[in-house]
Design a protein around this motif. Sequence first.
Motif, PDB file in Angstrom:
ATOM      1  N   ALA A 195      48.187  56.012  -1.146  1.00 41.12           N
ATOM      2  CA  ALA A 195      49.478  55.787  -1.800  1.00 41.12           C
ATOM      3  C   ALA A 195      50.103  57.137  -2.121  1.00 41.12           C
ATOM      4  CB  ALA A 195      49.304  54.969  -3.072  1.00 41.12           C
ATOM      5  N   ILE A 196      51.289  57.379  -1.561  1.00 43.32           N
ATOM      6  CA  ILE A 196      52.018  58.619  -1.830  1.00 43.32           C
ATOM      7  C   ILE A 196      53.222  58.277  -2.699  1.00 43.32           C
ATOM      8  CG2 ILE A 196      53.250  60.568  -0.830  1.00 43.32           C
ATOM      9  CD1 ILE A 196      51.584  60.235   1.689  1.00 43.32           C
ATOM     10  N   SER A 197      53.355  58.987  -3.813  1.00 39.33           N
ATOM     11  CA  SER A 197      54.440  58.712  -4.767  1.00 39.33           C
ATOM     12  C   SER A 197      54.966  60.036  -5.310  1.00 39.33           C
ATOM     13  CB  SER A 197      53.922  57.824  -5.914  1.00 39.33           C
ATOM     14  OG  SER A 197      52.864  58.468  -6.605  1.00 39.33           O
ATOM     15  N   GLY A 198      55.779  59.956  -6.361  1.00 38.82           N
ATOM     16  CA  GLY A 198      56.322  61.156  -6.992  1.00 38.82           C
ATOM     17  C   GLY A 198      57.617  61.615  -6.369  1.00 38.82           C
ATOM     18  N   GLU A 199      58.013  62.837  -6.699  1.00 36.56           N
ATOM     19  CA  GLU A 199      59.252  63.390  -6.167  1.00 36.56           C
ATOM     20  C   GLU A 199      59.037  63.835  -4.727  1.00 36.56           C
ATOM     21  OE1 GLU A 199      60.708  66.480  -8.675  1.00 36.56           O
ATOM     22  OE2 GLU A 199      60.718  65.229 -10.472  1.00 36.56           O
ATOM     23  N   THR A 214      53.516  51.026   4.617  1.00 38.78           N
ATOM     24  CA  THR A 214      53.750  49.568   4.544  1.00 38.78           C
ATOM     25  C   THR A 214      54.505  49.234   3.278  1.00 38.78           C
ATOM     26  OG1 THR A 214      51.599  49.270   3.503  1.00 38.78           O
ATOM     27  CG2 THR A 214      51.701  49.049   5.882  1.00 38.78           C
ATOM     28  N   GLU A 215      55.425  50.139   2.896  1.00 37.37           N
ATOM     29  CA  GLU A 215      56.121  50.000   1.611  1.00 37.37           C
ATOM     30  C   GLU A 215      56.826  48.661   1.472  1.00 37.37           C
ATOM     31  OE1 GLU A 215      59.328  52.502  -1.035  1.00 37.37           O
ATOM     32  OE2 GLU A 215      59.599  52.332   1.124  1.00 37.37           O
ATOM     33  N   LYS A 216      57.528  48.254   2.548  1.00 37.64           N
ATOM     34  CA  LYS A 216      58.313  47.022   2.469  1.00 37.64           C
ATOM     35  C   LYS A 216      57.413  45.826   2.227  1.00 37.64           C
ATOM     36  CE  LYS A 216      61.943  44.477   4.865  1.00 37.64           C
ATOM     37  NZ  LYS A 216      62.774  44.365   6.065  1.00 37.64           N
ATOM     38  N   GLU A 217      56.324  45.743   3.012  1.00 34.48           N
ATOM     39  CA  GLU A 217      55.408  44.619   2.850  1.00 34.48           C
ATOM     40  C   GLU A 217      54.763  44.668   1.489  1.00 34.48           C
ATOM     41  OE1 GLU A 217      52.701  44.951   6.061  1.00 34.48           O
ATOM     42  OE2 GLU A 217      54.285  44.914   7.561  1.00 34.48           O
ATOM     43  N   ALA A 218      54.363  45.872   1.076  1.00 33.39           N
ATOM     44  CA  ALA A 218      53.708  45.999  -0.228  1.00 33.39           C
ATOM     45  C   ALA A 218      54.652  45.581  -1.325  1.00 33.39           C
ATOM     46  CB  ALA A 218      53.259  47.447  -0.443  1.00 33.39           C
ATOM     47  N   ASP A 219      55.919  46.009  -1.227  1.00 32.84           N
ATOM     48  CA  ASP A 219      56.893  45.657  -2.257  1.00 32.84           C
ATOM     49  C   ASP A 219      57.107  44.156  -2.323  1.00 32.84           C
ATOM     50  OD1 ASP A 219      59.129  48.539  -2.111  1.00 32.84           O
ATOM     51  OD2 ASP A 219      57.181  48.215  -3.058  1.00 32.84           O
ATOM     52  N   ASP A 268      66.354  51.172  -7.084  1.00 30.65           N
ATOM     53  CA  ASP A 268      64.952  51.064  -6.701  1.00 30.65           C
ATOM     54  C   ASP A 268      64.210  52.231  -7.345  1.00 30.65           C
ATOM     55  OD1 ASP A 268      62.461  51.306  -5.346  1.00 30.65           O
ATOM     56  OD2 ASP A 268      63.259  50.135  -3.686  1.00 30.65           O
ATOM     57  N   LYS A 269      63.080  51.934  -7.961  1.00 31.17           N
ATOM     58  CA  LYS A 269      62.313  52.953  -8.678  1.00 31.17           C
ATOM     59  C   LYS A 269      61.940  54.130  -7.775  1.00 31.17           C
ATOM     60  CE  LYS A 269      59.137  51.466 -11.525  1.00 31.17           C
ATOM     61  NZ  LYS A 269      57.845  50.932 -12.060  1.00 31.17           N
ATOM     62  N   LYS A 270      61.706  53.846  -6.476  1.00 27.29           N
ATOM     63  CA  LYS A 270      61.233  54.881  -5.565  1.00 27.29           C
ATOM     64  C   LYS A 270      62.358  55.657  -4.898  1.00 27.29           C
ATOM     65  CE  LYS A 270      56.907  52.479  -4.577  1.00 27.29           C
ATOM     66  NZ  LYS A 270      56.039  51.870  -3.541  1.00 27.29           N
ATOM     67  N   THR A 271      63.589  55.291  -5.160  1.00 24.75           N
ATOM     68  CA  THR A 271      64.715  55.968  -4.505  1.00 24.75           C
ATOM     69  C   THR A 271      64.869  57.395  -5.025  1.00 24.75           C
ATOM     70  OG1 THR A 271      65.919  53.947  -4.029  1.00 24.75           O
ATOM     71  CG2 THR A 271      67.223  55.945  -4.235  1.00 24.75           C
ATOM     72  N   LYS A 292      62.046  64.417   5.230  1.00 22.88           N
ATOM     73  CA  LYS A 292      61.712  63.019   5.447  1.00 22.88           C
ATOM     74  C   LYS A 292      60.927  62.477   4.263  1.00 22.88           C
ATOM     75  CE  LYS A 292      61.811  63.423  10.450  1.00 22.88           C
ATOM     76  NZ  LYS A 292      62.133  64.844  10.496  1.00 22.88           N
ATOM     77  N   ASP A 293      61.238  61.257   3.907  1.00 18.29           N
ATOM     78  CA  ASP A 293      60.579  60.602   2.774  1.00 18.29           C
ATOM     79  C   ASP A 293      59.251  60.030   3.243  1.00 18.29           C
ATOM     80  OD1 ASP A 293      59.874  59.329   0.472  1.00 18.29           O
ATOM     81  OD2 ASP A 293      61.746  58.231   0.224  1.00 18.29           O
ATOM     82  N   ILE A 294      58.179  60.494   2.653  1.00 16.66           N
ATOM     83  CA  ILE A 294      56.849  60.017   3.057  1.00 16.66           C
ATOM     84  C   ILE A 294      56.233  59.097   2.005  1.00 16.66           C
ATOM     85  CG2 ILE A 294      56.400  62.027   4.505  1.00 16.66           C
ATOM     86  CD1 ILE A 294      54.638  63.108   2.187  1.00 16.66           C
ATOM     87  N   LYS A 295      56.988  58.815   0.929  1.00 15.40           N
ATOM     88  CA  LYS A 295      56.426  57.971  -0.138  1.00 15.40           C
ATOM     89  C   LYS A 295      56.190  56.554   0.390  1.00 15.40           C
ATOM     90  CE  LYS A 295      59.574  58.533  -3.371  1.00 15.40           C
ATOM     91  NZ  LYS A 295      60.564  59.400  -2.757  1.00 15.40           N
TER      92      LYS A 295
END
Length: 988
Positions: A450-454, A526-531, A409-412, A432-435
Amino acid sequence: MLKNYLASMAILLSTSLFAQDYFPKNDGVHTINKNYTALTNAKLFVTPKKIIENGTLLIQDGKVVASGNSISIPKNAVIIDVEGKSIYPSFIDIFSSFGIAAPTSVSSSRRSNQYDASRSGYYWNDHILPDQHAVDQFSYNAKEATELLKAGFGIVNTHIPDGIIRGTSVLITLNNNQGNQYRILDANSGQYSSFQRSKTSKQAYPNSLMGSMALLRQVFIDAEWYSSGHIDTKDLSLEAFNENKNLVQFFDAGSRANIMRADKVGDAYGVQYVMLGGGDEYERVADIKASEAKLILPLNFPDTYDVEDPFLSSALTLGDMRSWNQRPSNPKILADNGITFAFTTHSTKSLKEFKSNLLKAIEAGLPKEKALEALTTIPAQILGKEQIIGLLEEGHLANFIVTSGDIFDKKTTIYENWVQGNKTAFEDINKKDIKGDYKVTLANNEYTMAISGELSKPKIEIKQDDQKLKAKLTYKDDWVQIAIASKDSLKQEFIRIAALAEKDRMLKGKYILPNGSEFPFTATATEKEADESKAETKTEDTAPLFPVTYPNKAYGFSEMPKAETLLFKNGTVWTNEKDGILEHTDVLIKDGKISKIGKNLSNGKATIIDATGKHLTAGIIDEHSHIAASAINEAGQNSSAEVTIEDVINETDVNIYRNLAGGVTSIQILHGSANPIGGRSAIIKLKWGESADNLVYDNTPKFIKFALGENVKQSNWGNGRFPQTRMGVEQVYIDYFTRAKAYDALKKSGKPFKTDLELEVLAEILNKERFISCHSYVQSEINMLMKVAEKFDFNINTFTHILEGYKVADKMVEHGVGGSTFSDWWAYKFEVNDAIPYNASIMHNAGVTVAINSDDAEMSRRLNQEAAKTIKYGGVSEEEAWKFVTLNPAKLLHLDDRVGSIKVGKDADVVLWSHNPLSIYAKAEKTIIEGVTYFDIERDKAMREAIKKEKSQLINMMLQSKNKGAKTQPVKKKEHKHLHCDSVENEI
């Protein structure tokens, strides 16, 4: 079960107690730590197929002690709870040059002056380096290792990427905490080979792909001879080669075509290579599978082409455009066909690109299980090390990565990479992962966040009513601080958020308005729904995969055509036999042969072709061609009889199709004229779409190219290689044939002898088993070579070019040699100043078997018109002129019993012409080989429209890809280089 487990632990403990460290400790007290480490509550990928939920991984002394659900954790264990995290085996790259300094390339001219090896006591060729050991040159690079660790790798098999035979590799763990005594798993883990010369040597031979192949074959022969004790002198290279033969054999092929070439060499000497692929294996996946080779796949997919400029985009070939579309599916196609492969970072520009392309391959249909196998268990199996690396079972090295979730997964996030039980951390595993994507309401206004990155350096993007707002985010000790600027840039007001990151990507705290008012704040990603919605959109927008054709470029067949029963009705048939030209005649083709010739023929199963007003002839045969080859000259020595053009046939050359459009059905691909004794020919039928091997005639007559004149004495690029004069050329022939005669006598004596591929070929000439086609111009040299041949009791078969043949036609008849010439080329260099357009007719009238050849990719598709010129220059009849490009070249190639005329029983290699074939108005409407229609003018018209449509579709897809932010590359026009007699460039 518990009993067995405790017993195995006891064995491991006793083993570790007796495996004492013999290095002295002089820097303090060193009590051996025998504690265990237990990582619990993980989603544990023991193997790609064995996945354990809420599993425990128990390690000690750098190895896995146990893995599973019900693991008894010893008291002296450090327990790490990784709930919600995943553990995978670390990746393995088995085609690496990690820790090896790049070879220093020596400067060299177009052709080097060095013809002898530079090393005494080693093999006679500098490019054969089996005595090299990567372990001797290895220097651990911690910075580079850390980058690989961050990408998930834990082990590399590294080699010296230089030379045709490169020596042995070393298997290394990326262990930043301990020395090479721990890192080196196997100092001789495999032997590597390639077709590429050593960069460190100026030795001229080999300078071509076919030369590399011939040299490899000779090494196998020489090594076996050496091992049997027949050589008194020392050869450290051959000794090393023999020592290495039981290792895993890797081959740097780098393309589908080279995989098949290397496999051919390996099969001849009982070696099954593990091949480095090129990403184009899908084009002939059945051939790749038949090779039984295991592959190592780079993930270097082409970037999207920037096709906004319509003028530049018109320069893109359909083949390159398809490559962009199709290559990401290569791993899936190989997996679907049961072909074993591992992945490598080799040839990718960066580790980031490697990861990106790996995800592209998965998006293109590669199952994640197969992707994980290609990074773990399969490379371990290829190395024969599956008992210690590649998975997380008892006794294996404790090499694993800890991730936030699905590694594909790209976000992992990869938190940690453990190698031999030593941890390298990249992110705080407890952080904790907040992405994710959040929808929040602040002061009755809706925002998307939208929170992304490392994980350690998150980035934020906030929008209100689709307008992007300036925002800043900091994340420390589970506290999230966000400042959001107002829409009005003149009014620098901010909404501030302070929230604690909780489980499941929930943020809970407060937000403060610019006026100081505070309100509760809660947001959940809402990462799961968005994905899922993105996945649905992606499915709808997924670019179609264009089908592979044969060859996989413009004008290729979607399915290979089959032989048909064809009945040509009422045509003008040029038989090239005693019947001459037959008007209003029928020809039946059946089972790939000419079945019947006559009037009013019928066959209920035949496809009827109305040939009224049209002309049916035998297919044109070009005695001297250089199309459809990846190399033409092996110029590294004054004799290259050991090489063969059959090794370097390029079945995808568009000139095959163009020749078919000109009525050509067979050609002889000749070696060039860089040396007096050139290489062996390839005589092929132009079966467009077939594999290289399937183009070659069955039981093909054996030919070799010789050369005379300016080229071989290096008038234009002299560099000291013998010969430098025409006199020296004669001495080369006498010397080689004298040696070949002695070699043949020894071979026939029954005494032990070492096979010499070069002398084997020359002995075939002496035994009248191989024929010479000789590049020639000047009468004095023509006379010379005939005399040399007669001295050794054989005949020259063909003088090609032979533009002064008219001066020696009587002597040619007496010797029994044919002439294959140009119709009216002259004055393009000094030695052709005496050429005349009457040459062909004069030789023909004297009784010489004459052919008109092309020696040129453009002329070869107009040979019908070249033959017609002999009617003007010399008054040759139409029938005889036509034989100059059909029956006569068939005779010169000793194929006239199979092709060259329309006769019952011969191969159905025929052409249907719109007009008299000698007319400038004549077009080949159908070109048929063995009953298969490889060119049809109506199909050609339809294909042009289909190609135009497909290119438009691909251009639109590329524009869409660019608009979505894809990385692009500029369009660069590729000039198709036509090879000639003096071409020395080649493709490896």
